[in-house]
Design an enzyme around this catalytic site. Sequence first.
Site, PDB file in Angstrom:
ATOM      1  CB  SER A   1       3.317  -6.369 146.263  1.00  0.00           C
ATOM      2  OG  SER A   1       2.525  -5.963 147.364  1.00  0.00           O
TER       3      SER A   1
ATOM      4  CE1 TYR B   1       5.664 -10.440 149.576  1.00  0.00           C
ATOM      5  CE2 TYR B   1       4.712  -8.268 149.980  1.00  0.00           C
ATOM      6  CZ  TYR B   1       4.687  -9.488 149.328  1.00  0.00           C
ATOM      7  OH  TYR B   1       3.695  -9.747 148.415  1.00  0.00           O
TER       8      TYR B   1
END
Length: 273
Positions: free
Chosen positions: A166, A179
Amino acid sequence: MTNKPALQSEMKPQPISISDSYKGSNKLKGKIALITGGDSGIGRAIALHFARERANLVINYLDENEDAKITKKLVEDEGATCRLIKGDITDSNFCDILVKETIKEFKQIDILVNNAATQKIVEKIEDLELENIQQTFNTNIVAMIYLTKKVLEHMKSGGRIINTTSVTSYGGHKDLLDYSATKGAITAFTRSLSAQLAPKNILVNGVAPGPIWTPLIPATMGLEKEEFGTDVPLGRCGEPAEVAPAYVFLASKDCSYMTGQVLHVNGGTIIGG
């Protein structure tokens, strides 16, 4: 945060999984791909692009039965074979079954796409519960490492492993501490495994999406499409169909001299590293 559906079938507007302008050219003909989190979002888009390139697929998903059935039909409409295998990849026994069933049906695994992930918005670290931290790490990185280990028992020279990291791996996110940490771990795992597997000619790369319109966004961030991703240079969020071609490239023979790298499909955010 508003309570929004986590099913793609209930999203408004619907994400675009593949565009009519994308023309397959048999780049993955004869290949068998295993995709985790393949029922919706980026995973569905990857599945449809792989199918259009003539790969056959095994799609793992957690419990989103309706979305998974839709993805299976869409893949089959492309002329590909698709096997759905429901289960939780944080369970090592299930990972064993997932690989065993894939080999039983298709005799090989040529491409592994580690795409399944979870996230939860927590604005203050004081409110981040240990249970949530463990769930995020177990889903996003621990399961990835274990499943990859099991797949590599069957993957041969020329195989491809593609990990979804990400943009938060590089820039962080103030409300996604655990995360973002897992996505940083995925980037490091990608680079490390690529070095280990290079002598076997198994290539390991990643894709680091920016803001993409998937079920995770309304479900965990409570955002509408028009307000999501407006802070990137292109001024909008991306569609899953705009990310998936990067996975096709990394899975194909076109990517024969690249390993340990991450492609950044993020709307123009400059990444250093």
